[in-house]
Design a protein around this motif. Structure first.
Motif, PDB file in Angstrom:
ATOM      1  N   ASP A 198      67.398  28.105  11.530  1.00  0.00           N
ATOM      2  CA  ASP A 198      66.895  28.863  10.381  1.00  0.00           C
ATOM      3  C   ASP A 198      68.010  29.540   9.590  1.00  0.00           C
ATOM      4  O   ASP A 198      68.010  29.523   8.354  1.00  0.00           O
ATOM      5  CB  ASP A 198      65.889  29.923  10.846  1.00  0.00           C
ATOM      6  N   ALA A 199      68.947  30.153  10.287  1.00  0.00           N
ATOM      7  CA  ALA A 199      70.013  30.884   9.590  1.00  0.00           C
ATOM      8  C   ALA A 199      70.833  29.943   8.713  1.00  0.00           C
ATOM      9  O   ALA A 199      71.204  30.292   7.581  1.00  0.00           O
ATOM     10  CB  ALA A 199      70.912  31.587  10.603  1.00  0.00           C
ATOM     11  N   ILE A 204      71.727  27.411   3.144  1.00  0.00           N
ATOM     12  CA  ILE A 204      71.649  26.233   2.273  1.00  0.00           C
ATOM     13  C   ILE A 204      70.757  26.524   1.068  1.00  0.00           C
ATOM     14  O   ILE A 204      71.097  26.193  -0.075  1.00  0.00           O
ATOM     15  CB  ILE A 204      71.129  25.010   3.057  1.00  0.00           C
ATOM     16  N   TYR A 205      69.615  27.169   1.314  1.00  0.00           N
ATOM     17  CA  TYR A 205      68.717  27.515   0.211  1.00  0.00           C
ATOM     18  C   TYR A 205      69.384  28.506  -0.746  1.00  0.00           C
ATOM     19  O   TYR A 205      69.283  28.366  -1.970  1.00  0.00           O
ATOM     20  CB  TYR A 205      67.411  28.101   0.752  1.00  0.00           C
ATOM     21  N   ASP A 206      70.058  29.513  -0.191  1.00  0.00           N
ATOM     22  CA  ASP A 206      70.719  30.512  -1.036  1.00  0.00           C
ATOM     23  C   ASP A 206      71.843  29.877  -1.858  1.00  0.00           C
ATOM     24  O   ASP A 206      71.976  30.141  -3.063  1.00  0.00           O
ATOM     25  CB  ASP A 206      71.281  31.648  -0.180  1.00  0.00           C
ATOM     26  N   SER A 208      72.114  26.766  -2.708  1.00  0.00           N
ATOM     27  CA  SER A 208      71.529  25.842  -3.683  1.00  0.00           C
ATOM     28  C   SER A 208      70.979  26.595  -4.887  1.00  0.00           C
ATOM     29  O   SER A 208      71.183  26.192  -6.037  1.00  0.00           O
ATOM     30  CB  SER A 208      70.421  25.017  -3.023  1.00  0.00           C
ATOM     31  N   GLU A 209      70.286  27.691  -4.628  1.00  0.00           N
ATOM     32  CA  GLU A 209      69.736  28.489  -5.725  1.00  0.00           C
ATOM     33  C   GLU A 209      70.848  29.028  -6.614  1.00  0.00           C
ATOM     34  O   GLU A 209      70.724  29.049  -7.844  1.00  0.00           O
ATOM     35  CB  GLU A 209      68.904  29.641  -5.162  1.00  0.00           C
ATOM     36  N   ALA A 210      71.947  29.438  -5.995  1.00  0.00           N
ATOM     37  CA  ALA A 210      73.068  29.976  -6.765  1.00  0.00           C
ATOM     38  C   ALA A 210      73.686  28.920  -7.674  1.00  0.00           C
ATOM     39  O   ALA A 210      74.281  29.249  -8.708  1.00  0.00           O
ATOM     40  CB  ALA A 210      74.127  30.535  -5.821  1.00  0.00           C
ATOM     41  N   GLN A 211      73.556  27.641  -7.304  1.00  0.00           N
ATOM     42  CA  GLN A 211      74.124  26.550  -8.101  1.00  0.00           C
ATOM     43  C   GLN A 211      73.099  25.879  -9.015  1.00  0.00           C
ATOM     44  O   GLN A 211      73.438  24.940  -9.736  1.00  0.00           O
ATOM     45  CB  GLN A 211      74.715  25.481  -7.172  1.00  0.00           C
ATOM     46  N   GLU A 252      79.456  22.757   3.724  1.00  0.00           N
ATOM     47  CA  GLU A 252      80.079  24.082   3.702  1.00  0.00           C
ATOM     48  C   GLU A 252      79.203  25.116   4.409  1.00  0.00           C
ATOM     49  O   GLU A 252      79.711  25.973   5.139  1.00  0.00           O
ATOM     50  CB  GLU A 252      80.344  24.507   2.254  1.00  0.00           C
ATOM     51  N   ALA A 253      77.894  25.047   4.202  1.00  0.00           N
ATOM     52  CA  ALA A 253      76.996  25.983   4.879  1.00  0.00           C
ATOM     53  C   ALA A 253      77.052  25.777   6.387  1.00  0.00           C
ATOM     54  O   ALA A 253      77.063  26.742   7.165  1.00  0.00           O
ATOM     55  CB  ALA A 253      75.569  25.799   4.365  1.00  0.00           C
TER      56      ALA A 253
END
Length: 348
Positions: A198-199, A204-206, A208-211, A252-253
């Protein structure tokens, strides 16, 4: 008091991805305190090639040069035999790389505020570089446009999470999850197996959202610690850019959690292989309707022609779809891999 309408310039400043002009790019980066930028171009293997420079240098001279050989370098860093190729390849002439500002976004895992932007490649006389992957795709999209069509795609990206392995003589193993144990069996579509990491997936979600990358769904695939993340459907060039950025994002994540992520076709001998499935449809540019479906929802002649074209021409492009020795370790019977050109409704 009436609210002031937000202008295009202000909207660009708040967008996570893409601006129209250098002036907007400068304001966008200043608003985020960005002092460094990664100027990249995807090579034929999807590897990011390019230069990292201070933001001030980028804005003083946004065009950069790289050798033509970046589009001939293999995944292992070697080069093919140049014999018989054109003189510009033998001479390894410089290319002119111009930023596509619509791809500007942050590098969310960087220690210091950093941006990245994908570049278009040109010869010195202004001609697009024919081998550049984005240009190859543009040429294909132009053929669709001539017919009045607009293709839509949605990629499904499969990959394995593995524990760090610095010795290629040792096999890859699943990493330890939050339970303190590695995954030893196959857990297709298991929510609990995904929750083990989960972590990592939150990062990965964070990232992705930033990009500005649009994730659709996340599932556990058939192999041990094999995952699949789907991107939302859209324009092929936009989705190709997103897939290029997204694979790097996952790697990278994973590294921040002391895990490796691999997109190899067959990284583990006795586990299922990985691939990137691409959902495809074609719309009429005039009406926006799917040309594969008639008014009653049935298949059209264009739909069957599309399938026939795949069956006829896909064998000839296997060198592109499966470019490595490892690719063919996946293409075996009883492995959910495409080893023929048959087609059927709901046929995996």
């Amino acid at each position: 008091m009436a609210k002031r309408k937000v202008g295009d310039h202000e909207a660009a400043l708040t967008s996570p991805r893409g601006v129209k002009t250098l002036a907007e790019a400068k304001a966008w980066m200043a608003a985020r305190g960005i002092t460094e930028i990664e100027c990249t171009v995807p090579d034929l293997a999807g590897v990011a090639r390019g230069k990292i420079m201070p933001a001030s240098k980028f804005f003083s001279s946004p065009v950069m040069n790289l050798p033509l050989s970046i589009f001939f370098q293999t995944i292992s860093g070697e080069y093919p035999d140049y014999e018989g190729l054109v003189d510009s390849v033998v001479a390894d002439s410089d290319l002119v790389l111009e930023p596509d500002l619509s791809t500007l976004c942050t590098v969310p895992w960087a220690q210091d505020p950093t941006a990245q932007v994908i570049h278009n490649a040109y010869h010195r006389d202004g001609r697009p570089v024919e081998l550049a992957p984005r240009q190859v795709l543009r040429n294909v999209l132009a053929l669709y446009a001539k017919r009045g069509w607009k293709p839509v795609v949605a990629p499904e990206i499969e990959f394995y999470l593995v524990e760090p392995n610095t010795d290629p003589d040792y096999p890859l193993k699943p990493p330890v999850g939050r339970s303190g144990r590695p995954e030893i069996g196959r857990q297709s579509y298991s929510i609990q197996a995904v929750n083990e990491f989960d972590a990592l997936f939150e990062d990965i979600y964070d990232y992705s959202e930033a990009q500005g990358l649009e994730i659709d769904t996340l599932i556990h695939e058939d192999g041990a610690a094999q995952m699949e993340i789907n991107l939302r459907h859209g324009d092929p060039l936009e989705l190709a850019d997103q897939a290029y950025l997204f694979k790097r994002t996952i790697r990278e994540a994973a590294l921040t959690h002391k895990i490796y992520a691999t997109f190899m076709a067959k990284p583990i001998a006795n586990e299922p292989g990985s691939a990137m499935h691409i959902h495809q449809s074609v719309l009429s540019a005039e009406t926006g309707k799917n040309i594969f479906s008639d008014e009653e929802g049935g298949p059209t002649p264009e739909f069957f022609s599309f399938l026939a074209g795949h069956q006829k021409y896909l064998p000839a492009v296997m060198c592109i779809l499966a470019p490595y020795v490892n690719s063919y370790r996946r293409l075996t019977r009883d492995s959910m891999a495409p080893i023929n050109v048959q087609w059927g409704y709901d046929n995996r």
